[in-house]
Design an enzyme around this catalytic site. Structure first.
Site, PDB file in Angstrom:
ATOM      1  N   HIS A 156       0.840  -1.205   0.000  1.00  0.00           N
ATOM      2  CA  HIS A 156       0.000   0.000   0.000  1.00  0.00           C
ATOM      3  C   HIS A 156       0.871   1.250   0.000  1.00  0.00           C
ATOM      4  O   HIS A 156       0.700   2.156  -0.831  1.00  0.00           O
ATOM      5  CB  HIS A 156      -0.903  -0.031   1.234  1.00  0.00           C
ATOM      6  N   GLU A 157       1.816   1.316   0.930  1.00  0.00           N
ATOM      7  CA  GLU A 157       2.667   2.505   1.035  1.00  0.00           C
ATOM      8  C   GLU A 157       3.657   2.599  -0.118  1.00  0.00           C
ATOM      9  O   GLU A 157       3.971   3.693  -0.597  1.00  0.00           O
ATOM     10  CB  GLU A 157       3.411   2.495   2.376  1.00  0.00           C
ATOM     11  N   HIS A 177       2.001   4.314  -2.978  1.00  0.00           N
ATOM     12  CA  HIS A 177       2.000   5.779  -2.820  1.00  0.00           C
ATOM     13  C   HIS A 177       3.324   6.377  -3.287  1.00  0.00           C
ATOM     14  O   HIS A 177       3.360   7.324  -4.078  1.00  0.00           O
ATOM     15  CB  HIS A 177       1.810   6.149  -1.346  1.00  0.00           C
TER      16      HIS A 177
END
Length: 212
Positions: free
Chosen positions: A21-22, A25
């Site tokens: 997820h990170e 980003h």
């Protein structure tokens, strides 16, 4: 399968899901012109670089043990929005990359688990497929809540009028407190909303494979 193994499987799935997820980003930010995440070592597959002890580990594990929908967050990837292409829309693209990654992970787990039958078996195989599906659905939905600093707020900011943007800017430093209050004070309501959204997405997955 022992309770200890169940917790370990959930913990590993949480680590992998939050890390990707990170990483999403940071990768999208890098592609849009901001190398802040890369320079601070956040474009890495090391999950411990991304995790927040409360949002990434304690809260989702407690929710897992309580039997409710599992959701959480991670330590935000540093992004310098002034360096991104496309202004606020660039920031929105960076933000949406995280939840979309979780939804993709959930869909892949569903497809593999559905067509191999692993999703419907007991034991550790069924646990792995189930955890990857439901933990990632929970993370994706939770992070789309439009309260700063959750990802949904960045998307809302891009389309909101100036007055709403000013309110959101003021909430930036204490919005996470609101999120934690929601989790602690109204867990039943939040679980109901999360559970409804997860069931809706799961029905969509079944529709895609022709099982509904």
């Amino acid at each position: 399968m022992t309770y200890f193994v169940t917790i370990i499987v959930a913990f590993i799935v949480i680590l992998v899901s939050m890390m990707l997820h990170e990483l999403a980003h940071g990768f999208v930010a890098y592609k849009l012109g901001d190398d802040t995440a890369k320079s601070e070592g956040r474009l890495t597959l090391n999950p411990f670089k991304h995790l927040d002890p409360v949002l990434s580990i304690a809260m989702p594990l407690l929710l897992f043990l309580s039997g409710g929908p599992i959701f959480g967050g991670a330590k935000p990837v540093p992004v310098d929005s002034r360096r991104l292409k496309h202004g606020v829309w660039g920031m929105a693209m960076v933000a949406i990359a995280g939840p979309m990654t979780n939804f993709i992970l959930a869909f892949v787990a569903f497809l593999l688990g559905h067509f191999t039958g692993g999703l419907y078996t007991s034991g550790i195989i069924g646990e792995i497929f189930s955890d990857f599906l439901f933990i990632n659905l929970g993370f994706g939905i939770f992070n789309l809540i439009p309260i700063p600093p959750l990802d949904g707020s960045r998307v809302l900011y891009a389309i909101a009028p100036d007055g709403v943007r000013e309110v959101m800017a003021r909430m930036e430093n204490w919005g996470i407190i609101i999120v934690l209050i929601l989790v602690v004070v109204v867990p039943g309501w939040l679980s109901m909303v999360m559970g409804g959204a997860m069931n809706g997405i799961l029905e969509f997955f079944y529709w895609i494979v022709g099982a509904k």
